[in-house]
Design a protein around this motif. Structure first.
Motif, mmCIF file in Angstrom:
data_model
loop_
_atom_site.group_PDB
_atom_site.id
_atom_site.type_symbol
_atom_site.label_atom_id
_atom_site.label_comp_id
_atom_site.label_asym_id
_atom_site.label_seq_id
_atom_site.Cartn_x
_atom_site.Cartn_y
_atom_site.Cartn_z
ATOM 1 N N ALA A 3 12.781 0.020 -13.496
ATOM 2 C CA ALA A 3 13.779 -1.166 -14.506
ATOM 3 C C ALA A 3 12.851 -1.240 -14.704
ATOM 4 N N GLU A 4 11.191 -1.917 -14.863
ATOM 5 C CA GLU A 4 10.819 -2.206 -16.128
ATOM 6 C C GLU A 4 10.170 -1.323 -16.796
ATOM 7 N N HIS A 5 9.790 -0.121 -16.642
ATOM 8 C CA HIS A 5 8.683 1.320 -17.315
ATOM 9 C C HIS A 5 10.303 1.693 -17.710
ATOM 10 N N GLY A 6 11.429 2.296 -17.444
ATOM 11 C CA GLY A 6 11.705 3.572 -17.262
ATOM 12 C C GLY A 6 11.009 4.558 -17.301
ATOM 13 N N ASP A 7 11.739 5.600 -18.352
ATOM 14 C CA ASP A 7 10.649 6.923 -18.174
ATOM 15 C C ASP A 7 9.738 6.782 -18.099
ATOM 16 N N ARG A 8 8.732 5.706 -18.622
ATOM 17 C CA ARG A 8 6.961 6.192 -18.626
ATOM 18 C C ARG A 8 7.010 6.084 -17.126
ATOM 19 N N GLY A 9 7.736 4.873 -16.357
ATOM 20 C CA GLY A 9 7.873 4.597 -14.990
ATOM 21 C C GLY A 9 7.760 5.259 -14.259
ATOM 22 N N GLN A 10 8.659 6.091 -14.467
ATOM 23 C CA GLN A 10 9.173 7.930 -13.807
ATOM 24 C C GLN A 10 7.792 9.040 -14.043
ATOM 25 N N SER B 145 0.060 5.361 -26.112
ATOM 26 C CA SER B 145 -0.584 4.125 -26.715
ATOM 27 C C SER B 145 -0.819 3.329 -27.576
ATOM 28 N N GLN B 146 -1.455 4.177 -28.469
ATOM 29 C CA GLN B 146 -2.510 3.872 -29.530
ATOM 30 C C GLN B 146 -1.336 3.256 -30.673
ATOM 31 N N TYR B 147 -0.199 4.121 -30.465
ATOM 32 C CA TYR B 147 1.226 4.031 -31.770
ATOM 33 C C TYR B 147 2.157 3.315 -31.315
ATOM 34 N N ASN B 148 2.723 4.051 -30.207
ATOM 35 C CA ASN B 148 4.108 3.208 -29.778
ATOM 36 C C ASN B 148 4.039 1.949 -29.027
ATOM 37 N N LEU B 149 3.009 1.362 -28.301
ATOM 38 C CA LEU B 149 3.200 0.424 -27.423
ATOM 39 C C LEU B 149 2.291 -0.851 -28.291
ATOM 40 N N ASP B 150 3.493 -2.162 -27.891
ATOM 41 C CA ASP B 150 2.699 -3.708 -27.802
ATOM 42 C C ASP B 150 1.684 -3.736 -26.802
ATOM 43 N N HIS B 151 0.161 -5.006 -27.322
ATOM 44 C CA HIS B 151 -0.690 -4.554 -26.736
ATOM 45 C C HIS B 151 -0.521 -5.093 -24.689
ATOM 46 N N ASP B 152 0.921 -5.667 -25.014
ATOM 47 C CA ASP B 152 1.038 -6.010 -22.889
ATOM 48 C C ASP B 152 2.050 -5.114 -22.232
ATOM 49 N N GLU B 153 2.084 -3.362 -23.112
ATOM 50 C CA GLU B 153 2.831 -2.640 -22.616
ATOM 51 C C GLU B 153 2.217 -1.303 -22.323
ATOM 52 N N SER B 154 2.333 -0.697 -21.724
ATOM 53 C CA SER B 154 1.535 0.198 -20.566
ATOM 54 C C SER B 154 2.155 1.071 -20.799
ATOM 55 N N GLY C 46 0.624 -1.283 -0.431
ATOM 56 C CA GLY C 46 0.159 0.348 -0.205
ATOM 57 C C GLY C 46 1.153 0.964 -0.010
ATOM 58 N N GLU C 47 1.976 1.318 -0.148
ATOM 59 C CA GLU C 47 2.958 2.326 0.107
ATOM 60 C C GLU C 47 3.829 2.215 -1.116
ATOM 61 N N LEU C 48 4.550 3.229 -2.033
ATOM 62 C CA LEU C 48 5.867 3.277 -2.507
ATOM 63 C C LEU C 48 6.827 2.933 -1.755
ATOM 64 N N THR C 49 7.627 2.341 -1.793
ATOM 65 C CA THR C 49 8.762 1.527 -0.977
ATOM 66 C C THR C 49 9.671 1.693 -2.058
ATOM 67 N N ALA C 50 11.242 2.090 -1.552
ATOM 68 C CA ALA C 50 12.611 2.570 -2.528
ATOM 69 C C ALA C 50 12.500 0.495 -3.708
ATOM 70 N N PRO C 51 12.477 -0.531 -3.349
ATOM 71 C CA PRO C 51 12.755 -1.120 -3.707
ATOM 72 C C PRO C 51 11.773 -1.240 -4.856
ATOM 73 N N ILE C 52 9.918 -1.295 -4.668
ATOM 74 C CA ILE C 52 8.988 -1.153 -5.330
ATOM 75 C C ILE C 52 9.158 -0.409 -6.756
ATOM 76 N N THR C 53 9.549 1.265 -6.054
ATOM 77 C CA THR C 53 10.185 2.376 -7.141
ATOM 78 C C THR C 53 11.039 1.795 -8.010
ATOM 79 N N GLU C 54 12.150 0.816 -8.119
ATOM 80 C CA GLU C 54 12.809 0.209 -8.239
ATOM 81 C C GLU C 54 12.467 -0.475 -9.518
ATOM 82 N N ARG C 55 11.871 -1.384 -9.062
ATOM 83 C CA ARG C 55 11.170 -2.692 -9.639
ATOM 84 C C ARG C 55 10.504 -1.512 -11.021
ATOM 85 N N ILE C 56 9.314 -0.651 -10.959
ATOM 86 C CA ILE C 56 9.100 0.184 -11.889
ATOM 87 C C ILE C 56 9.267 0.791 -12.803
#
Length: 112
Positions: free
Chosen positions: A27-34, A73-82, A15-25
C-alpha cells in the motif's frame, strides 16, 4: 496484531513478513514494494564488509544508510522516499535474510 503506523517497526517486532505487513508495504510503496519483497525473499540482499548490495536484474546497487546509488533514487524520488533496493534492504535486515559475505565488495566488483 494491532496496526502499527510504520511497517518497518512491525517487521522488526515480528521478524517475519506477515500478510498484514506485506499489505502495508504494498500500500505504501506499490510496485517498488513488490520488487523489494521479491528481492529480499530471493536472497538478493548481500552484506559485504564495506557495503550492502542489492542484486537487480541489470546491475548491482549499493545501499548505505537508506540511500541507494540507483537512477530511480537519484532522479525520481524525493529525499523521504525509498527505491526498491533500499526497501529490500530494510525488509531483509528485519527478517534475517541478508546474505553475509566476509569480504569487501569493492574487491568483488573489480571482477564483475
Amino acid at each position: 496484531m494491532p496496526e502499527v503506523d510504520d511497517w518497518r517497526a512491525a517487521l522488526a517486532d515480528t521478524g517475519e513478513l506477515t500478510a498484514p505487513i506485506t499489505e502495508r508495504i504494498l500500500a505504501e510503496h506499490g510496485d517498488r514494494g513488490q520488487r523489494a519483497i521479491e528481492a529480499a525473499s530471493e536472497g538478493r540482499v548481500k552484506q559485504y564488509n564495506d557495503f550492502t548490495v542489492v542484486v537487480g536484474h541489470e546491475d548491482e546497487y549499493i545501499v548505505e544508510e537508506g540511500n541507494c546509488n540507483c537512477q530511480d533514487s537519484q532522479y525520481n524520488l524525493d529525499h523521504d522516499e525509498s527505491c526498491w533496493h533500499a526497501i529490500a534492504t530494510d525488509i531483509a535486515e528485519r527478517v534475517g535474510e541478508v546474505d553475509h559475505h566476509d569480504m569487501y565488495y569493492s574487491e568483488v566488483r573489480d571482477f564483475i
